[in-house]
Design a protein around this motif. Structure first.
Motif, PDB file in Angstrom:
ATOM      1  N   ARG A   2     -34.532   3.900 -19.880  1.00  0.00           N
ATOM      2  CA  ARG A   2     -35.478   5.003 -20.041  1.00  0.00           C
ATOM      3  C   ARG A   2     -34.940   6.286 -19.387  1.00  0.00           C
ATOM      4  O   ARG A   2     -35.078   7.381 -19.943  1.00  0.00           O
ATOM      5  CB  ARG A   2     -36.822   4.605 -19.424  1.00  0.00           C
ATOM      6  CG  ARG A   2     -37.905   5.603 -19.769  1.00  0.00           C
ATOM      7  CD  ARG A   2     -39.259   5.213 -19.251  1.00  0.00           C
ATOM      8  NE  ARG A   2     -40.127   6.359 -19.322  1.00  0.00           N
ATOM      9  CZ  ARG A   2     -40.676   6.815 -20.434  1.00  0.00           C
ATOM     10  NH1 ARG A   2     -40.471   6.165 -21.565  1.00  0.00           N
ATOM     11  NH2 ARG A   2     -41.426   7.891 -20.443  1.00  0.00           N
ATOM     12  N   THR A   5     -32.395   7.794 -21.632  1.00  0.00           N
ATOM     13  CA  THR A   5     -33.020   8.487 -22.769  1.00  0.00           C
ATOM     14  C   THR A   5     -33.596   9.829 -22.313  1.00  0.00           C
ATOM     15  O   THR A   5     -33.387  10.859 -22.965  1.00  0.00           O
ATOM     16  CB  THR A   5     -34.165   7.625 -23.364  1.00  0.00           C
ATOM     17  OG1 THR A   5     -33.698   6.299 -23.480  1.00  0.00           O
ATOM     18  CG2 THR A   5     -34.613   8.147 -24.708  1.00  0.00           C
ATOM     19  N   VAL A  36     -25.638   4.161 -26.733  1.00  0.00           N
ATOM     20  CA  VAL A  36     -25.722   5.403 -25.952  1.00  0.00           C
ATOM     21  C   VAL A  36     -24.459   6.231 -26.168  1.00  0.00           C
ATOM     22  O   VAL A  36     -24.502   7.442 -26.374  1.00  0.00           O
ATOM     23  CB  VAL A  36     -25.919   5.086 -24.445  1.00  0.00           C
ATOM     24  CG1 VAL A  36     -25.795   6.359 -23.603  1.00  0.00           C
ATOM     25  CG2 VAL A  36     -27.267   4.429 -24.216  1.00  0.00           C
TER      26      VAL A  36
END
Ligand SMILES: [Fe+2]
Length: 261
Positions: A2, A5, A36
């Motif tokens: 998270r 992100t 990623v």
């Protein structure tokens, strides 16, 4: 994940705001999951391409602006040439534009105008009688024509003819006002609009002083040119109702201090 992100979103927001840093590249190393890395690389590629396009647009704009400057210079030279063609038709006013422009430039500087503004005054003075291009040859050859009412009306139309010849050259800025209003008078008895006092554009009032001085100090078919001092005295006599008195006083000071050249 998270955190990653969130960080990527923040980086994207900065890129969207035009900040092209290297933050993105820390996610393209082996220690990050493949997804990623792929997102970071794709965004990096996008950033590089957008930046390259921006550079290209800036260069194009620069080139465009250079070309625009060149175009302005070429058109200005062309209209100045057209204007000096009047001198070729009328030997009595040969050199009138240049002398008027020289006086007007000196007066503009004398009253504190910036060099940029003074250049507009100069250009306006160089072009002020361009509307005379529309005159018939009779006006340049027949000395008696000044008595004819009809021809007088034609003469009076030259500021408007001049401004309509030049009106699409908006880069001439306040020089266009000079062309249109150099025959206005402070008491409203001038033309084409009969403007009064400070309603007459300032640059046009400057050129009116210079134009009048040159007209009375040079030989014409209908007069012998006055001397410098006689010319200055005449300007003084018509200051207030014909010419701007403050500008006449400044012009007198300028000429008495520095002569005519
Ligand atoms: Fe004129």
């Amino acid at each position: 994940m998270r955190d990653v992100t969130d960080d990527l979103v923040r980086i994207m927001e900065r890129i969207a705001g035009g900040e092209y840093g290297s933050d993105l590249f820390r996610y393209s190393t082996e220690e990050h999951p493949e997804m990623v890395r792929r997102i970071a690389e794709a965004m990096g590629m996008m950033m590089v391409k957008v930046e390259a396009r921006e550079q290209r647009i800036l260069m194009d704009l620069e080139e465009l602006s250079e070309r625009h400057e060149m175009f302005k210079k070429a058109v200005t030279t062309f209209v100045l040439t057209m204007s000096s063609a009047i001198g070729a038709r009328d030997p009595y006013t040969q050199g009138h534009e240049q002398r008027t422009a020289g006086y007007a430039l000196r007066l503009a500087r004398r009253v504190g105008l910036s060099m940029e503004d003074a250049q507009f005054v100069y250009l306006g003075a160089m072009l002020h009688d361009i509307g005379k291009l529309g005159f018939s040859d009779a006006l340049f050859s027949d000395e008696d024509c000044r008595d004819s009412q009809e021809l007088l009306q034609t003469i009076k139309a030259h500021p408007e003819i001049g401004s309509s010849i030049l009106h699409w050259l908006d880069f001439l800025g306040p020089a266009l006002d000079v062309v249109r209003h150099h025959h206005e008078r402070m008491d409203g008895s001038g033309y084409p609009q009969g403007l009064v006092g400070e309603d007459i554009p300032y640059f046009a009032r400057i050129v009116a002083v210079a134009d009048t001085f040159d007209a009375i100090t040079t030989d014409r078919p209908y007069q012998r040119g006055k001397t410098m001092r006689e010319g200055l005295a005449t300007l003084e006599a018509i200051a207030g109702y014909h010419l701007d008195p403050v500008l006449v006083a400044a012009f007198q000071e300028e000429v008495l201090e520095n002569g005519l050249e």
